[in-house]
Every structure is written in structure tokens, then in C-alpha cells.
Design an enzyme around this catalytic site. Structure first.
Site, short mmCIF file in Angstrom:
data_model
loop_
_atom_site.label_atom_id
_atom_site.label_comp_id
_atom_site.label_asym_id
_atom_site.label_seq_id
_atom_site.Cartn_x
_atom_site.Cartn_y
_atom_site.Cartn_z
N GLY A 48 -9.30 2.93 10.52
CA GLY A 48 -7.91 3.29 10.26
C GLY A 48 -7.77 4.65 9.59
O GLY A 48 -8.77 5.28 9.24
N ALA A 49 -6.54 5.07 9.39
CA ALA A 49 -6.28 6.37 8.78
C ALA A 49 -6.88 6.43 7.38
O ALA A 49 -7.57 7.38 7.02
CB ALA A 49 -4.78 6.64 8.72
N ARG A 75 -12.41 -5.72 17.66
CA ARG A 75 -12.11 -4.72 18.69
C ARG A 75 -12.98 -3.47 18.53
O ARG A 75 -13.41 -2.85 19.51
CB ARG A 75 -10.63 -4.35 18.58
CG ARG A 75 -10.00 -3.73 19.79
CD ARG A 75 -8.46 -3.79 19.70
NE ARG A 75 -7.97 -3.57 18.33
CZ ARG A 75 -7.70 -2.39 17.80
NH1 ARG A 75 -7.86 -1.29 18.51
NH2 ARG A 75 -7.26 -2.28 16.56
N ARG A 135 -1.24 -6.68 -5.68
CA ARG A 135 -0.78 -5.71 -6.69
C ARG A 135 -0.01 -6.35 -7.85
O ARG A 135 -0.18 -5.96 -8.99
CB ARG A 135 0.12 -4.66 -6.02
CG ARG A 135 -0.66 -3.63 -5.24
CD ARG A 135 0.29 -2.62 -4.60
NE ARG A 135 -0.41 -1.83 -3.60
CZ ARG A 135 0.16 -1.34 -2.50
NH1 ARG A 135 1.44 -1.58 -2.26
NH2 ARG A 135 -0.54 -0.63 -1.66
N CYS A 170 1.47 4.09 -2.13
CA CYS A 170 1.40 5.56 -2.12
C CYS A 170 2.58 6.22 -2.83
O CYS A 170 2.40 7.16 -3.61
CB CYS A 170 1.29 6.07 -0.68
SG CYS A 170 2.51 5.35 0.44
N SER A 200 2.17 9.24 8.22
CA SER A 200 0.87 8.68 7.87
C SER A 200 0.97 7.35 7.14
O SER A 200 0.08 6.52 7.26
CB SER A 200 0.09 9.68 7.00
OG SER A 200 0.84 10.02 5.85
N GLY A 201 2.06 7.14 6.40
CA GLY A 201 2.24 5.89 5.67
C GLY A 201 2.26 4.68 6.58
O GLY A 201 2.01 3.56 6.15
N ARG A 276 12.07 7.70 5.86
CA ARG A 276 10.98 8.31 6.64
C ARG A 276 11.47 9.60 7.29
O ARG A 276 12.49 9.60 7.96
CB ARG A 276 10.54 7.38 7.76
CG ARG A 276 9.45 6.51 7.33
CD ARG A 276 8.37 6.31 8.37
NE ARG A 276 7.71 5.06 8.05
CZ ARG A 276 6.75 4.94 7.14
NH1 ARG A 276 6.30 5.99 6.49
NH2 ARG A 276 6.22 3.77 6.90
N HIS A 283 3.83 12.83 1.44
CA HIS A 283 5.15 12.36 1.01
C HIS A 283 5.77 13.36 0.02
O HIS A 283 5.06 14.03 -0.73
CB HIS A 283 5.03 11.03 0.28
CG HIS A 283 4.70 9.85 1.15
ND1 HIS A 283 4.65 9.90 2.51
CD2 HIS A 283 4.45 8.55 0.82
CE1 HIS A 283 4.35 8.71 2.99
NE2 HIS A 283 4.21 7.87 1.99
#
Lengths: 375, 375
Positions: A48-49, A75, A135, A170, A200-201, A276, A283
Site C-alpha cells: 500500500g501507499a 493477492r 486509537r 494523519c 493520498s489519504g 478533500r 494535507h
């Protein structure tokens, strides 16, 4: 993440996205990070990113390790990945993945963390989790190393038992990197935050969709809407997180609740509107602050200039302030437009504008800074 | 602006910009607006983004006129323009341009207004000025027709004398269209505004630069920066207006000062952070409101639903809220994300998110609504 997160890539060139695994160029300096007595690592969600950025930041910071497991979904299992001059085969994440792992960096979504986080902890690993799964759970530290390192006191690699540490959202990290030094000086009573959040988020696929849509719209074609249900190119919209019964979306409530936990202050008042914008990976946030004690703008600037992980970009004469592009691929959160809020009495209000790389300090870098504190 | 402002163009298609003069398609209904006993008009700055939109709105609203002068700089003089099935030659703006003109619509920048506005008034014209030149001048009405029509009471075509009426700044119009109905019900004490401003606010050339830059960046080329000094494509930045000694930029101070004048309330507290986002032609604003009287969110929604010129888009279940694209080429200002502000006690705070077409209600439509009140 394959080109996009290329650490050396510079501001105005829009680096292309692709799914080719990134080749992390080794250097003699970097090769030192493979050490026999260092911890064994696992990266969960390595394709992932944020997973790819984990590798990038580990390299950049010479993070020491004796082994590293590259974990992803079925995958991706079996695919090859080169990291610091070694070839790795991506393994499928299973209940057995964490045998002998000291530190596991998770970024594969909340449901994966919820299931496999406790599995890793049971095997004695210390999990640094980038998802929202744990969290707000009591007893689980929610940490920004520059802000509340004390929250993870006593948790170290080599204690012989596992633990779970949560990485904040983030938007919260970027906001509190700027607000905390001021809070420590004059105590924030209330924050009004409006965000300008990058693609990107929502992950690498969202970044690709923004690029694809932009090309389509420029060619006069209707935009492909897979990740988002509406046109994103040359448009903006309220954050796509689910809306709660109080009318806030989940992204906004993260800012409200995580701030209280990180600052250990249940009375701080926060409201947020999360939007967004068609920006690729950093950001921005417009933050209005109300303080208990007076704080003039020159003092605020000085405090921010000496704050770790913060850079002040506030040149009024040349109209130079933070931009997402300027902080992309950078570690520091940039703060500017620092000024006394005209709508509050005395010197008890400030407006600031903040930009931070969402994938880096907003996710991967913060998690690895947490991991560094474990050594 | 040729294509861009095409009144019928629909949401998700990004219409191309070009400098071909727009052909305003006539209809039998529209042809009726040419009437012998109607006022004679002049459009100053007819080749600009707002100038072209003046023509579009005059057509759409069947504004009656007996003649219309198309005025621009020397550079455009002599060019042809077709409007409602008639051909016009663009004339150079001079001191003699206003002989026999009843209503002059100005949108050619502050210095042109400052010089030629009083010239037109001396000739007996009523000037509706879209620039900031006269907005804060005492005795000059600053008008949003839905908000403070009383400010221009007594000014009519046919009184035999000229007058000057100022059109507010686009961000102010869009903000106050949403905030005023709530203000009239519960009195706004303080507003914290963060804007998401489109390219159109900087004119047609800025919109073209955003498109050009986007193409360049997608091709891996460095972006052309003529209008803005930095990359705009896939980026955002603090509004390019000059920064004043108090740290606010001029755009932000317009919101502060114009709100006070329009509401005739020198005590209302406003702070604003104005940001340019890579969107083509509609502005968005995140607005946090503090009221003197309690106002719950259901009442606020009802008030906004019945407010003239406002449409409520606030579907929490399907995450459908206002977007710039959805309001582009539309008259109404859209309001959504209407919710009680958790950071304020009781029912005295609200957060809202507002979108409005910057060229239309933010400029041309508002000016022509003012002109309609003169008839």
C-alpha cells in the site's frame, strides 16, 4: 509507493504512479542498518501507499534491523520486492506471520489490525498500528513522538512481551505538530479546523483515480469514478468518511477525540470540517486557535521556529507560505500565516495555516519515529 | 469566456477555455429584451471572465435594454461580438463612452473603476461596479439584493442623476448568502471562515493557466507560471492578494470589512483564511458561526431552505453535500454540512459548508440583480 514516494523527487514535478515495486537504492550508509543484534521487523500492508513509505523511511533513517518480513494480502503474496539491495518475496499475512517478530508496522486497514494486531502482540511483538482500530481504546498509547512521548513510557523491545501503540490519524498529527508547542505555552481552549486533504489519504488507488480523472476531464471525457462516487478532478467535496448522527463525519471526530487523548485534556474544545481537495499527497489545514493565556504572534513564531519537526514558512513580503507541494516528501510540518485573530479580544487568538506530507509525517514517518523510541 | 461560461454546460464536463468571442444564442423569448423604452446599457470590461458572464446573465434573465455598448481596453477595440443575434463592435473605453448610458456594469479592475466610474456618474449613469474601488466608501451602497436591498433605496433609473453602487467581493457574497438568513434569526456574533477559492477569481487567464499547468504536469513538464508565481496544478496556496501589516491578506480583510458594512453591524467579529485551490470556477467556504441566540440545526436547515437564492444540499445518508462542480453555472448558493458545533456551549454554534459560482452569484449575477432593482 512506486515512483510517487521517491524520496528524492522534487516539488514541482508530478511524479507518476505505477504499481511497479519500488527499488530502494542501497548505499554503504544504508547497508549498515542490517545488523545481527537489531530487532526483527514485519511490515503489514507492504504494497500500500503507507506500506511502501514505511520502507522508504526505514531506509532514509538507517533504521537498524536483523530481518524484515514483507506481509500483504493473498493477492500480493509471492511477488518480489527489492529493499536495500536484497530481494524479498511478499508473504501472505497469516496467524503465523509474527513468530520471532520484535516490531510490526501495520497499515492494512482497521479490520486487519483488529484481527492480526492482538495475534502479533500475543507472539510478543510490539505493534505500531496506523489504522483507527485501537486509537481510542483505553490503555493503548496514541503517540506523536514530538508531542506526547511519555504516553509510551516503559514500552521497549526486549521486555519479552508484546504491546500495541496506535499512530494517530494523519489530520490529527499534522494539526497537533503545529498546535502543541503553542498549547504548551498558552493552553488551547478551543480549535476550529478546516482541512484541505489530499488524495493520498484514501490510498494509492485514489491518487491514481485523481490522475486518471484529470486526464479524462482534460480530454472532454466523463471521469471514471471508482474510489469516489463523484468527480474529483478540478473539484472538491466533503470528506468521504461516514457521517455520524451528530452531523460530523468520522474524519472530523478523529480530530476532536484524538486531540483530547493525545493532550490528555478532556476539556479542550475542537470542531473540524474535513474536505478533500484535488491535491496528490500532502494535507493542509486552516486552524483558528483560542488560548487561555495571551500569546502574541511574534512569540508564537519563535515557539514554532524552535519546535522539533516544525518549519516556519511565513514570508509576508513575498507572499510565501506553506503549500502541499513544498512539503511533499518532506519530514517537517510547515506552518505559516501566523497572525493574531482579529475576531478575538486581546492576544488570546491566533490563525495559522499548516501543511504536512500525509503519507510521511501523517503516517509512515510518525510510526517509525515511534518504533525508534522502542529501541 | 467563450465556452467556459456556456450557460447550458453541465457539471462534470470540464469545458474548454478559448478566446473565441461567445455567440449568445438568441431565442424569441430573449429577443423581447431589446425594447425601445428600456434603459441603455454599457458593459465595461466585456472581454473578461465577468464581462462575458454579464452578457450571459442579461440573456438568461431577459434583462430589458434599448441599446448596449460593449466597452473594453484599446487592445480589444474593433473586435466583433455577437449578442442576442446582433453584431457589436467592441469600443475602446474613453471619457465619452457614457453619453446617453443609463446603467453601466463595470468589471475591468479597480483602477479603471476609480477613473471611469465617476466619469460615468457625471454623465448621469448608474454604475454597478464589480471592483473593490468604492466598496468601503461611505455613502456608496454595497449590496447583495437578497441581503440588504434597503441600502440602495431611492436609486432608480430615470431620476436624472447618476449614482454608484458597489458589488461585494465574491467570497463575501457567497458567505453572506448563507449566513444572513441565520444572522437575521439568531444574530451572528462571530464567524471563522476558511475559503477554497477557484481559479476564476483571478480571471480567465488564471483559469487557462490552471488548465495549461495541469496538462504540463501530467506530461512531466515544469508548469508555466505567469499569473501565479508557483505551481497551481495539484497544489493549493494562500490567496495571492497582498498581505497587510496585520498579517491578513486583502481578500480576507474584504470578508471582515464588507460583512460589517452589509450587515450594518460594526461589532460582528469575523476572521478569515483565504486559500486558492485547483478548482475552475466556483468557491467553497467552511464557516463556523457563533450566535447570540440559540439556533438548533433543524431550525437552521428550515431557515436556509426558505431563503431566496439558497439551496440546501445536506444528505447525510448518501454523503451528498455541496461541491464547486455542482454549483458551477448555477445561480443559487448551496449550503450543506449544517450541524451543531460541538465546540460551543448549548445551541449557539453551527458549522456549515457553502459553495457558490464565483463568476455568477459571486460577481455578474449579483450585479445584474442590482441593476434589476434600478428599473
Amino acid at each position: 509507493m512506486a515512483g510517487l514516494a521517491h524520496p528524492g523527487s522534487q516539488t514541482h514535478l508530478f511524479t507518476k504512479l505505477s504499481h511497479q515495486p519500488k527499488k530502494f537504492t542501497p548505499s554503504s550508509r544504508i547497508r549498515m542498518s542490517l545488523q545481527e543484534n537489531a530487532p526483527s521487523l514485519a511490515v503489514v500492508g507492504v504494497t500500500g501507499a503507507v506500506g511502501q513509505e514505511f520502507l522508504s523511511v526505514l531506509s532514509d533513517r538507517d533504521f537498524p534491523y536483523r530481518s524484515i518480513k514483507m506481509l500483504a494480502s493473498k493477492r500480493s503474496a509471492g511477488k518480489q520486492l527489492t529493499f536495500q539491495d536484497r530481494n524479498y518475496t511478499i508473504e501472505e499475512l497469516t496467524e503465523d506471520s509474527f513468530d520471532g517478530v520484535d516490531i510490526a508496522l501495520f497499515s492494512a486497514g482497521g479490520s486487519i489490525s483488529k484481527h492480526f494486531g492482538p495475534v502479533a502482540v500475543d507472539k510478543g511483538a510490539i505493534v505500531v498500528d496506523n489504522s483507527s482500530a485501537f486509537r481510542m481504546e483505553e490503555g493503548i498509547p496514541l503517540v506523536i513522538p514530538e508531542v506526547n512521548p511519555e504516553a509510551m513510557e516503559g514500552i521497549k523491545v526486549g521486555m519479552g512481551k508484546g504491546a500495541l501503540i496506535a499512530n494517530p490519524n494523519c489530520s490529527t498529527i499534522i494539526c497537533l505538530m503545529a498546535a502543541t508547542p503553542l498549547h504548551k505555552h498558552a493552553k488551547v481552549l478551543r480549535m476550529v479546523v478546516s482541512t484541505y486533504q489530499a488524495a493520498s489519504g484514501a490510498g494509492a488507488a485514489a491518487m491514481e483515480e485523481l490522475e486518471l480523472q484529470t486526464r479524462e476531464v482534460l480530454e472532454g471525457k466523463p471521469p471514471t469514478c471508482n474510489i469516489f462516487k463523484q468527480q474529483y478532478a478540478f473539484n472538491l467535496f466533503s470528506h468521504n468518511a461516514p457521517i455520524l448522527s451528530n452531523g460530523y463525519n468520522e474524519e472530523e471526530m478523529k480530530l476532536v477525540k484524538e486531540t483530547r487523548k493525545i493532550w490528555n485534556d478532556m476539556n479542550v474544545k475542537v470542531t473540524a470540517t474535513c474536505i478533500r481537495v484535488p491535491v496528490m499527497r500532502a494535507h493542509a489545514e486552516s486552524i483558528n486557535l483560542q488560548f487561555q493565556q495571551p500569546l502574541d504572534e511574534d512569540t508564537a513564531k519563535d515557539i514554532l521556529k524552535s519546535a522539533p519537526g516544525v518549519v516556519v514558512i511565513d514570508d509576508r513580503a513575498s507572499n510565501h507560505f506553506p503549500t502541499p507541494l513544498e512539503v511533499s516528501n518532506k519530514d517537517n510540518v510547515a506552518v505559516g500565516r501566523i497572525r493574531r485573530d482579529l475576531s478575538q479580544d486581546g492576544n488570546k487568538g491566533l490563525d495559522i495555516f499548516v501543511c504536512g506530507d500525509q503519507i510521511r509525517k501523517g503516517a509512515a514517518l510518525n510510526a517509525i519515529q515511534i518504533a525508534e523510541m522502542l529501541l
